[in-house]
Design a protein around this motif. Structure first.
Motif, PDB file in Angstrom:
ATOM      1  N   THR A  22       3.339   8.871  69.818  1.00  0.00           N
ATOM      2  CA  THR A  22       2.358   9.904  69.458  1.00  0.00           C
ATOM      3  C   THR A  22       3.109  11.155  69.008  1.00  0.00           C
ATOM      4  N   ARG A  23       2.409  12.014  68.319  1.00  0.00           N
ATOM      5  CA  ARG A  23       3.005  13.293  67.896  1.00  0.00           C
ATOM      6  C   ARG A  23       3.493  14.075  69.116  1.00  0.00           C
ATOM      7  N   ARG A  24       2.741  13.978  70.193  1.00  0.00           N
ATOM      8  CA  ARG A  24       3.113  14.693  71.416  1.00  0.00           C
ATOM      9  C   ARG A  24       4.476  14.224  71.932  1.00  0.00           C
ATOM     10  N   LEU A  25       4.710  12.919  71.920  1.00  0.00           N
ATOM     11  CA  LEU A  25       5.988  12.377  72.378  1.00  0.00           C
ATOM     12  C   LEU A  25       7.120  12.833  71.470  1.00  0.00           C
ATOM     13  N   ILE A  26       6.910  12.751  70.180  1.00  0.00           N
ATOM     14  CA  ILE A  26       7.942  13.169  69.232  1.00  0.00           C
ATOM     15  C   ILE A  26       8.281  14.647  69.423  1.00  0.00           C
ATOM     16  N   ALA A  27       7.258  15.478  69.590  1.00  0.00           N
ATOM     17  CA  ALA A  27       7.475  16.917  69.765  1.00  0.00           C
ATOM     18  C   ALA A  27       8.261  17.218  71.038  1.00  0.00           C
ATOM     19  N   SER A  28       8.116  16.377  72.055  1.00  0.00           N
ATOM     20  CA  SER A  28       8.818  16.626  73.319  1.00  0.00           C
ATOM     21  C   SER A  28      10.319  16.391  73.215  1.00  0.00           C
ATOM     22  N   VAL A  29      10.762  15.692  72.187  1.00  0.00           N
ATOM     23  CA  VAL A  29      12.178  15.355  72.035  1.00  0.00           C
ATOM     24  C   VAL A  29      12.798  16.014  70.805  1.00  0.00           C
ATOM     25  N   ALA A  30      11.987  16.389  69.839  1.00  0.00           N
ATOM     26  CA  ALA A  30      12.477  16.910  68.559  1.00  0.00           C
ATOM     27  C   ALA A  30      13.443  18.075  68.760  1.00  0.00           C
ATOM     28  N   PRO A  31      14.429  18.170  67.895  1.00  0.00           N
ATOM     29  CA  PRO A  31      14.679  17.355  66.720  1.00  0.00           C
ATOM     30  C   PRO A  31      15.305  16.004  67.086  1.00  0.00           C
ATOM     31  N   LEU A  32      14.761  14.958  66.483  1.00  0.00           N
ATOM     32  CA  LEU A  32      15.231  13.603  66.757  1.00  0.00           C
ATOM     33  C   LEU A  32      16.592  13.356  66.110  1.00  0.00           C
TER      34      LEU A  32
END
Length: 112
Positions: A22-32
């Motif tokens: 989800t966008r939420r998961l990606i945002a929690s780690v970004a920048p990937l």
């Protein structure tokens, strides 16, 4: 209404067996900076670790929302992890069955 279902760990599952963040998961780690995924043929069990998203300051393990066999891996995400930030996409395709997942509405209520 969306056919997508969601895990409490912020992954979505589609009835065609596609799994993505989800966008939420990606945002929690970004920048990937990296994506770790299983090879095709790997067997998955519900709630077991199958990979990870790596960021410049943190990483998050990915836990399977379904059981089954990995039939395809998104190689583009492996080669360019930052592409997931620009346009969240799928990670793996699985031939199998979902675990107990949340509807879009249930997921939204849990994450708001």
């Amino acid at each position: 209404m969306s056919e997508l279902r969601y895990s409490p760990d912020h992954l979505w599952w589609s009835p065609d067996g596609t799994v993505g963040p989800t966008r939420r998961l990606i945002a929690s780690v970004a920048p990937l900076t990296g994506v770790e995924l299983p090879e095709p043929g790997a067997e998955l069990r519900v709630a077991e670790r199958f990979g990870a998203l790596h960021g410049s300051k943190s990483a998050v393990d990915l836990y399977s929302p379904c059981r089954g066999v990995v039939i395809e891996v998104n190689r583009a995400a492996l080669l360019d992890p930052a592409s997931l930030e620009r346009a969240p996409d799928w990670l793996i395709r699985v031939d199998g069955e979902p675990g107990r997942l949340l509807t879009e509405r249930e997921y939204g209520q849990r994450t708001s």
